[in-house]
Design an enzyme around this catalytic site. Structure first.
Site, PDB file in Angstrom:
ATOM      1  N   ARG A 199     -13.664 -74.585   5.381  1.00  0.00           N
ATOM      2  CA  ARG A 199     -13.787 -73.990   6.359  1.00  0.00           C
ATOM      3  C   ARG A 199     -15.155 -73.982   6.663  1.00  0.00           C
ATOM      4  O   ARG A 199     -15.544 -74.471   6.219  1.00  0.00           O
ATOM      5  CB  ARG A 199     -13.229 -72.208   5.553  1.00  0.00           C
ATOM      6  CG  ARG A 199     -13.722 -72.612   4.162  1.00  0.00           C
ATOM      7  CD  ARG A 199     -14.190 -71.495   3.466  1.00  0.00           C
ATOM      8  NE  ARG A 199     -14.826 -70.662   3.781  1.00  0.00           N
ATOM      9  CZ  ARG A 199     -16.330 -71.135   4.275  1.00  0.00           C
ATOM     10  NH1 ARG A 199     -16.767 -71.235   3.303  1.00  0.00           N
ATOM     11  NH2 ARG A 199     -17.208 -70.548   4.583  1.00  0.00           N
ATOM     12  N   GLY A 200     -15.121 -72.364   7.705  1.00  0.00           N
ATOM     13  CA  GLY A 200     -16.779 -72.142   7.945  1.00  0.00           C
ATOM     14  C   GLY A 200     -16.249 -73.049   9.193  1.00  0.00           C
ATOM     15  O   GLY A 200     -16.098 -74.409   9.398  1.00  0.00           O
ATOM     16  N   ALA A 201     -17.175 -72.691  10.461  1.00  0.00           N
ATOM     17  CA  ALA A 201     -16.541 -73.246  11.671  1.00  0.00           C
ATOM     18  C   ALA A 201     -16.860 -74.098  12.082  1.00  0.00           C
ATOM     19  O   ALA A 201     -16.335 -75.015  12.750  1.00  0.00           O
ATOM     20  CB  ALA A 201     -17.464 -72.349  12.427  1.00  0.00           C
TER      21      ALA A 201
ATOM     22  N   ARG B 287      -5.858 -73.581  12.847  1.00  0.00           N
ATOM     23  CA  ARG B 287      -7.194 -72.144  12.988  1.00  0.00           C
ATOM     24  C   ARG B 287      -7.731 -71.771  14.305  1.00  0.00           C
ATOM     25  O   ARG B 287      -7.655 -72.433  15.374  1.00  0.00           O
ATOM     26  CB  ARG B 287      -8.160 -71.929  12.546  1.00  0.00           C
ATOM     27  CG  ARG B 287      -7.859 -72.481  11.100  1.00  0.00           C
ATOM     28  CD  ARG B 287      -9.083 -72.140   9.692  1.00  0.00           C
ATOM     29  NE  ARG B 287      -8.639 -70.832   8.920  1.00  0.00           N
ATOM     30  CZ  ARG B 287     -10.211 -70.298   8.811  1.00  0.00           C
ATOM     31  NH1 ARG B 287     -10.897 -70.565   8.206  1.00  0.00           N
ATOM     32  NH2 ARG B 287      -9.884 -69.171   8.726  1.00  0.00           N
TER      33      ARG B 287
ATOM     34  N   GLN C 257     -14.882 -65.446  -0.522  1.00  0.00           N
ATOM     35  CA  GLN C 257     -16.266 -67.011  -0.195  1.00  0.00           C
ATOM     36  C   GLN C 257     -17.603 -66.640  -0.264  1.00  0.00           C
ATOM     37  O   GLN C 257     -17.953 -67.212  -0.781  1.00  0.00           O
ATOM     38  CB  GLN C 257     -15.995 -66.959   1.818  1.00  0.00           C
ATOM     39  CG  GLN C 257     -14.514 -67.763   1.608  1.00  0.00           C
ATOM     40  CD  GLN C 257     -13.879 -66.575   2.360  1.00  0.00           C
ATOM     41  OE1 GLN C 257     -14.095 -65.194   1.960  1.00  0.00           O
ATOM     42  NE2 GLN C 257     -12.973 -67.130   3.595  1.00  0.00           N
TER      43      GLN C 257
ATOM     44  N   ASP D 120     -18.267 -67.270  14.490  1.00  0.00           N
ATOM     45  CA  ASP D 120     -16.723 -67.861  13.872  1.00  0.00           C
ATOM     46  C   ASP D 120     -16.794 -68.289  15.328  1.00  0.00           C
ATOM     47  O   ASP D 120     -16.372 -69.663  16.198  1.00  0.00           O
ATOM     48  CB  ASP D 120     -15.745 -67.775  13.645  1.00  0.00           C
ATOM     49  CG  ASP D 120     -15.873 -67.910  11.677  1.00  0.00           C
ATOM     50  OD1 ASP D 120     -15.978 -67.154  11.340  1.00  0.00           O
ATOM     51  OD2 ASP D 120     -15.738 -68.678  11.644  1.00  0.00           O
TER      52      ASP D 120
ATOM     53  N   ASN E  30     -16.710 -62.692  13.568  1.00  0.00           N
ATOM     54  CA  ASN E  30     -17.192 -63.458  12.138  1.00  0.00           C
ATOM     55  C   ASN E  30     -16.133 -63.084  11.103  1.00  0.00           C
ATOM     56  O   ASN E  30     -15.772 -61.817  11.223  1.00  0.00           O
ATOM     57  CB  ASN E  30     -18.601 -63.621  11.535  1.00  0.00           C
ATOM     58  CG  ASN E  30     -19.266 -64.144  10.598  1.00  0.00           C
ATOM     59  OD1 ASN E  30     -18.843 -65.200  10.636  1.00  0.00           O
ATOM     60  ND2 ASN E  30     -19.965 -63.326   9.749  1.00  0.00           N
ATOM     61  N   LYS E  31     -16.542 -63.373  10.040  1.00  0.00           N
ATOM     62  CA  LYS E  31     -15.594 -62.664   8.952  1.00  0.00           C
ATOM     63  C   LYS E  31     -15.499 -61.471   8.819  1.00  0.00           C
ATOM     64  O   LYS E  31     -16.598 -60.635   8.826  1.00  0.00           O
ATOM     65  CB  LYS E  31     -16.440 -63.432   6.979  1.00  0.00           C
ATOM     66  CG  LYS E  31     -15.442 -62.519   6.165  1.00  0.00           C
ATOM     67  CD  LYS E  31     -14.218 -63.559   6.949  1.00  0.00           C
ATOM     68  CE  LYS E  31     -14.054 -64.266   6.604  1.00  0.00           C
ATOM     69  NZ  LYS E  31     -12.513 -65.333   7.014  1.00  0.00           N
TER      70      LYS E  31
HETATM   71  O1  MRU Z   1     -12.699 -67.742   6.802  1.00  0.00           O
HETATM   72  P1  MRU Z   1     -13.652 -68.868   7.057  1.00  0.00           P
HETATM   73  O2  MRU Z   1     -13.810 -68.985   5.592  1.00  0.00           O
HETATM   74  O3  MRU Z   1     -13.156 -69.754   7.717  1.00  0.00           O
HETATM   75  O4  MRU Z   1     -14.394 -68.157   7.334  1.00  0.00           O
HETATM   76  C1  MRU Z   1     -15.754 -68.828   7.575  1.00  0.00           C
HETATM   77  C2  MRU Z   1     -16.928 -67.219   8.210  1.00  0.00           C
HETATM   78  O5  MRU Z   1     -16.981 -66.351   8.572  1.00  0.00           O
HETATM   79  C3  MRU Z   1     -18.308 -67.984   8.160  1.00  0.00           C
HETATM   80  O6  MRU Z   1     -19.331 -67.032   8.530  1.00  0.00           O
HETATM   81  C4  MRU Z   1     -18.663 -68.758   9.089  1.00  0.00           C
HETATM   82  O7  MRU Z   1     -17.753 -69.231  10.017  1.00  0.00           O
HETATM   83  C5  MRU Z   1     -19.490 -69.037   9.627  1.00  0.00           C
HETATM   84  S1  MRU Z   1     -19.664 -70.555   8.806  1.00  0.00           S
HETATM   85  C6  MRU Z   1     -21.557 -71.202   8.665  1.00  0.00           C
END
Ligand code: MRU
Length: 361
Positions: free
Chosen positions: A53-55, A91, A195, A236, A246-247
């Site tokens: 996970r994470g962009a 996603r 997370q 993201d 973002n999250k």
């Molecule tokens: O749902 P996730 O855990 O994939 O969400 C991740 C985030 O929101 C991060 O802040 C984003 O991807 C940047 S990470 C380098």
């Protein structure tokens, strides 16, 4: 999928002999398990489940997924097309996934080696970008908070687990720590999947940085009370006008930062900027369903059948953002700028060659 236990090197996602290997982030921090994935539906499920996970990290996983699809299905045909489209849509919010699947799938007619080479290049670019964001971001922190020691609030996990090394917002925190500028990191736990609580604390502990974990609701109050002098968040997808997806919970921190007069800085690689999306209103927000809200890691926290809303991300409008730090520039919305009008600068990679390289197999 065959789990492999402790003792392996820490690599968020990598390719080895026709297998995509990744740390299963759903098992951290209790267990460090490496998944070995050798078919595309399993990889898609791992991305959906947030094992990776994470962009930037899902962009790299998607790129290796295209290589896996070519390895299994050859350079053309309906099975390949289906595999690529399932990867691309695993996603919807993080633009990196679709971008990197598109970048690698444009090369499938040239064969596996060419696709794999591109996937490795994508991974290496993200690694270099992480180093560069750390440098740009730590310099910007000096400008924004002066000589005060940094007390940084952050959300979700934006470290090496979310990229391939160091990270985005967490790379800035790591660089501040390495420069002796970090007094305290304050990650919020980041419901529903935690997370921040599970992954960011794990990474901060590994880097030896001082930190205190907060429940999500404590973030705005502690900002108002002056406990942090800088908020750093990842992204993201960043729209052309500078709005940031973002999250979920990021927008609350941005509002609270404005209330408290604390700079709110977004850190993301250029690969997360989506110039084809005019503003945040056009960004699709992933809805992950009620289950994650009403139960936490298998334990019910609401009565069975309770309905819930579960947007995985929110949009922070550009007017609440002090600066956007990328690997090649600093964009200052607080000075009227957006991704449209700030030219690219240079990548900053002061580490000696080889120090951060991930081996190719
Ligand atoms: O749902 P996730 O855990 O994939 O969400 C991740 C985030 O929101 C991060 O802040 C984003 O991807 C940047 S990470 C380098």
């Amino acid at each position: 999928m065959q789990p492999k236990y402790e003792g392996t090197s820490l690599e968020t996602v990598e390719w080895e002999d026709g297998v995509v290997k990744m740390i299963d982030q759903t098992r951290l921090p209790q267990e460090l398990v490496i998944l070995e994935i050798s078919d595309v539906p399993t990889l898609v499920a791992a991305i959906r489940r947030l094992s990776v996970r994470g962009a930037p990290a899902i962009g790299v996983a998607g790129a290796y997924g295209v290589a896996l699809a070519v390895h299994l299905h050859g350079a053309a045909g309906p099975a390949l097309d289906d595999a690529i489209s399932s990867l691309r849509s695993a996603r919807p919010t993080a633009v990196n996934l679709a971008k990197m699947v598109d970048r690698t799938s444009a090369l499938v007619s040239e064969g596996l080696e060419r696709v794999l080479d591109e996937a490795h290049r994508i991974r290496d670019e993200e690694l270099e970008a992480s180093v560069s964001m750390g440098e740009y971001g730590a310099d910007l922190a000096d400008e924004l908070i002066g000589e005060a020691a940094a007390r940084t609030m952050t959300i979700c996990n934006t470290g090496g687990l979310a990229t391939v090394a160091r990270g985005t917002a967490l790379a800035v925190i790591q660089t501040l720590h390495e420069r002796g500028r970090l007094e305290m990191a304050l990650p919020v736990e980041t419901r529903p999947l935690l997370q921040g609580g599970r992954l960011t604390t794990w990474e901060l502990a590994r880097m030896g940085a001082p930190f205190r974990l907060l429940v999500d609701g404590a973030g705005p109050f502690l900002l108002a009370r002056g406990e942090a002098n800088l908020v750093l968040a990842g992204a993201d997808r960043i729209a052309r006008n500078g709005d940031v997806a973002n999250k979920i919970g990021t927008f609350s921190l941005a509002l609270a930062s404005r209330h408290a007069g604390v700079p709110f800085v977004v850190v993301a690689p250029e690969s997360t900027i989506d110039m084809d999306t005019p503003s945040g209103a056009e960004i699709e927000i992933e809805d992950r369903g009620a289950e994650e809200v009403v139960s936490v890691r298998g334990v019910d926290v609401a009565l069975p059948g309770v309905e819930a809303l579960n947007p995985a991300f929110d949009i922070t409008p550009v007017e609440f953002i002090t600066a956007i730090v990328t690997d090649r520039r600093i964009i200052r919305p607080d000075q009227g700028h957006s991704p449209e009008d700030v030219p690219l600068g240079e990548l900053r990679y002061p580490h000696p060659p080889g120090v951060l390289e991930v081996p190719r197999r």
